[in-house]
Motif scaffolding. Structure first.
Motif, PDB file in Angstrom:
ATOM      1  N   VAL A  53      -5.320   2.562   1.016  1.00 23.93           N
ATOM      2  CA  VAL A  53      -5.099   3.511  -0.073  1.00 23.93           C
ATOM      3  C   VAL A  53      -5.825   3.020  -1.320  1.00 23.93           C
ATOM      4  O   VAL A  53      -6.282   1.880  -1.373  1.00 23.93           O
ATOM      5  CB  VAL A  53      -3.590   3.670  -0.385  1.00 23.93           C
ATOM      6  N   ALA A  54      -5.894   3.867  -2.323  1.00 16.24           N
ATOM      7  CA  ALA A  54      -6.427   3.441  -3.609  1.00 16.24           C
ATOM      8  C   ALA A  54      -5.502   2.368  -4.183  1.00 16.24           C
ATOM      9  O   ALA A  54      -4.287   2.421  -3.991  1.00 16.24           O
ATOM     10  CB  ALA A  54      -6.510   4.633  -4.556  1.00 16.24           C
ATOM     11  N   GLU A  55      -6.080   1.407  -4.880  1.00 15.08           N
ATOM     12  CA  GLU A  55      -5.319   0.264  -5.372  1.00 15.08           C
ATOM     13  C   GLU A  55      -4.115   0.678  -6.220  1.00 15.08           C
ATOM     14  O   GLU A  55      -3.011   0.150  -6.039  1.00 15.08           O
ATOM     15  CB  GLU A  55      -6.237  -0.667  -6.164  1.00 15.08           C
ATOM     16  N   GLU A  56      -4.300   1.613  -7.140  1.00 14.64           N
ATOM     17  CA  GLU A  56      -3.185   2.028  -8.001  1.00 14.64           C
ATOM     18  C   GLU A  56      -2.088   2.720  -7.197  1.00 14.64           C
ATOM     19  O   GLU A  56      -0.900   2.557  -7.466  1.00 14.64           O
ATOM     20  CB  GLU A  56      -3.660   2.894  -9.171  1.00 14.64           C
ATOM     21  N   LYS A  57      -2.463   3.486  -6.191  1.00 13.46           N
ATOM     22  CA  LYS A  57      -1.484   4.137  -5.311  1.00 13.46           C
ATOM     23  C   LYS A  57      -0.729   3.083  -4.508  1.00 13.46           C
ATOM     24  O   LYS A  57       0.482   3.163  -4.340  1.00 13.46           O
ATOM     25  CB  LYS A  57      -2.208   5.119  -4.382  1.00 13.46           C
ATOM     26  N   GLY A  58      -1.469   2.074  -4.018  1.00 13.70           N
ATOM     27  CA  GLY A  58      -0.845   1.005  -3.246  1.00 13.70           C
ATOM     28  C   GLY A  58       0.177   0.237  -4.050  1.00 13.70           C
ATOM     29  O   GLY A  58       1.252  -0.115  -3.539  1.00 13.70           O
ATOM     30  N   LEU A  62       4.150  -0.087  -2.878  1.00 13.68           N
ATOM     31  CA  LEU A  62       4.767  -1.376  -2.545  1.00 13.68           C
ATOM     32  C   LEU A  62       6.247  -1.436  -2.911  1.00 13.68           C
ATOM     33  O   LEU A  62       6.956  -2.321  -2.452  1.00 13.68           O
ATOM     34  CB  LEU A  62       4.011  -2.529  -3.207  1.00 13.68           C
ATOM     35  N   THR A  63       6.717  -0.491  -3.697  1.00  9.59           N
ATOM     36  CA  THR A  63       8.136  -0.446  -4.042  1.00  9.59           C
ATOM     37  C   THR A  63       8.963   0.219  -2.941  1.00  9.59           C
ATOM     38  O   THR A  63      10.187   0.157  -2.968  1.00  9.59           O
ATOM     39  CB  THR A  63       8.362   0.300  -5.372  1.00  9.59           C
ATOM     40  N   GLU A  64       8.298   0.868  -1.999  1.00 10.70           N
ATOM     41  CA  GLU A  64       8.987   1.551  -0.902  1.00 10.70           C
ATOM     42  C   GLU A  64       9.511   0.533   0.111  1.00 10.70           C
ATOM     43  O   GLU A  64       8.841  -0.468   0.398  1.00 10.70           O
ATOM     44  CB  GLU A  64       8.023   2.503  -0.179  1.00 10.70           C
ATOM     45  N   PRO A  65      10.687   0.782   0.702  1.00  6.87           N
ATOM     46  CA  PRO A  65      11.212  -0.112   1.738  1.00  6.87           C
ATOM     47  C   PRO A  65      10.270  -0.164   2.943  1.00  6.87           C
ATOM     48  O   PRO A  65       9.714   0.865   3.341  1.00  6.87           O
ATOM     49  CB  PRO A  65      12.553   0.513   2.139  1.00  6.87           C
ATOM     50  N   GLY A  66      10.078  -1.343   3.499  1.00  9.85           N
ATOM     51  CA  GLY A  66       9.261  -1.503   4.694  1.00  9.85           C
ATOM     52  C   GLY A  66       7.770  -1.536   4.454  1.00  9.85           C
ATOM     53  O   GLY A  66       6.986  -1.505   5.401  1.00  9.85           O
ATOM     54  N   TRP A  81      -4.482  -2.382   0.732  1.00 10.33           N
ATOM     55  CA  TRP A  81      -4.266  -2.566   2.176  1.00 10.33           C
ATOM     56  C   TRP A  81      -2.792  -2.855   2.393  1.00 10.33           C
ATOM     57  O   TRP A  81      -2.295  -3.917   2.025  1.00 10.33           O
ATOM     58  CB  TRP A  81      -5.101  -3.730   2.713  1.00 10.33           C
ATOM     59  N   LEU A  82      -2.085  -1.905   2.998  1.00 11.03           N
ATOM     60  CA  LEU A  82      -0.642  -2.017   3.160  1.00 11.03           C
ATOM     61  C   LEU A  82      -0.246  -2.078   4.621  1.00 11.03           C
ATOM     62  O   LEU A  82      -0.844  -1.414   5.465  1.00 11.03           O
ATOM     63  CB  LEU A  82       0.049  -0.804   2.514  1.00 11.03           C
ATOM     64  N   ASP A  83       0.783  -2.863   4.892  1.00  7.71           N
ATOM     65  CA  ASP A  83       1.443  -2.852   6.193  1.00  7.71           C
ATOM     66  C   ASP A  83       2.714  -2.029   6.049  1.00  7.71           C
ATOM     67  O   ASP A  83       3.494  -2.240   5.111  1.00  7.71           O
ATOM     68  CB  ASP A  83       1.818  -4.270   6.633  1.00  7.71           C
ATOM     69  N   VAL A  84       2.912  -1.094   6.970  1.00 12.61           N
ATOM     70  CA  VAL A  84       4.095  -0.245   6.964  1.00 12.61           C
ATOM     71  C   VAL A  84       4.884  -0.564   8.239  1.00 12.61           C
ATOM     72  O   VAL A  84       4.355  -0.467   9.350  1.00 12.61           O
ATOM     73  CB  VAL A  84       3.705   1.250   6.910  1.00 12.61           C
ATOM     74  N   ALA A  85       6.133  -0.960   8.059  1.00 12.48           N
ATOM     75  CA  ALA A  85       6.988  -1.367   9.177  1.00 12.48           C
ATOM     76  C   ALA A  85       7.241  -0.210  10.139  1.00 12.48           C
ATOM     77  O   ALA A  85       7.305   0.952   9.723  1.00 12.48           O
ATOM     78  CB  ALA A  85       8.314  -1.894   8.639  1.00 12.48           C
ATOM     79  N   THR A 101      -1.424  10.180   3.146  1.00  9.79           N
ATOM     80  CA  THR A 101      -1.566   9.331   1.950  1.00  9.79           C
ATOM     81  C   THR A 101      -2.895   8.590   1.992  1.00  9.79           C
ATOM     82  O   THR A 101      -3.605   8.520   0.989  1.00  9.79           O
ATOM     83  CB  THR A 101      -0.383   8.348   1.848  1.00  9.79           C
ATOM     84  N   ALA A 102      -3.238   8.055   3.163  1.00 13.21           N
ATOM     85  CA  ALA A 102      -4.534   7.366   3.314  1.00 13.21           C
ATOM     86  C   ALA A 102      -5.688   8.343   3.129  1.00 13.21           C
ATOM     87  O   ALA A 102      -6.681   8.035   2.479  1.00 13.21           O
ATOM     88  CB  ALA A 102      -4.603   6.690   4.677  1.00 13.21           C
TER      89      ALA A 102
END
Length: 108
Positions: A53-58, A62-66, A81-85, A101-102
């Motif tokens: 995702v875009a850095e500001e969106k990421g 990051l406040t979202e659970p998982g 670059w996010l990992d989503v559980a 979102t991506a």
């Protein structure tokens, strides 16, 4: 790729199979799904979804659970670059929401 990552790749493939410009590649120890040459999402061990995702969106996501910043090898990636559980993407609607979102961040 373990069974959970393979299952996740199958789910992504089913959701995006009619998408023009979609490409699938093995990259960075993941099965990556690219749209017009840009990584959208990937599947990681234990069914973790890698999302670009875009850095500001990421930073906001990051406040979202998982959701956490992805780590590749010894390198901690930035907030783009996010990992989503797997628990966050248990159903296809939730998975598609992360794919969308991506896609938004990719400008498509």
């Amino acid at each position: 790729m373990d069974a959970a990552a393979t299952e996740l790749a199958d789910r992504i493939r089913a959701l995006l199979m009619a998408e023009p410009g979609l490409e699938e590649k093995r990259m960075f120890g993941t099965r990556a799904f690219l749209l017009h040459g840009r990584i959208l999402v990937g599947t990681r061990k234990e069914g973790v979804l890698l999302v670009r995702v875009a850095e500001e969106k990421g930073a906001a996501l990051l406040t979202e659970p998982g959701v956490s910043v992805a780590v590749m090898g010894a390198k901690t990636m930035g907030p783009s670059w996010l990992d989503v559980a797997p628990t966050v993407i248990e159903d296809d609607d939730a998975l598609m929401s992360w794919i969308d979102t991506a896609r938004e961040s990719a400008g498509d």
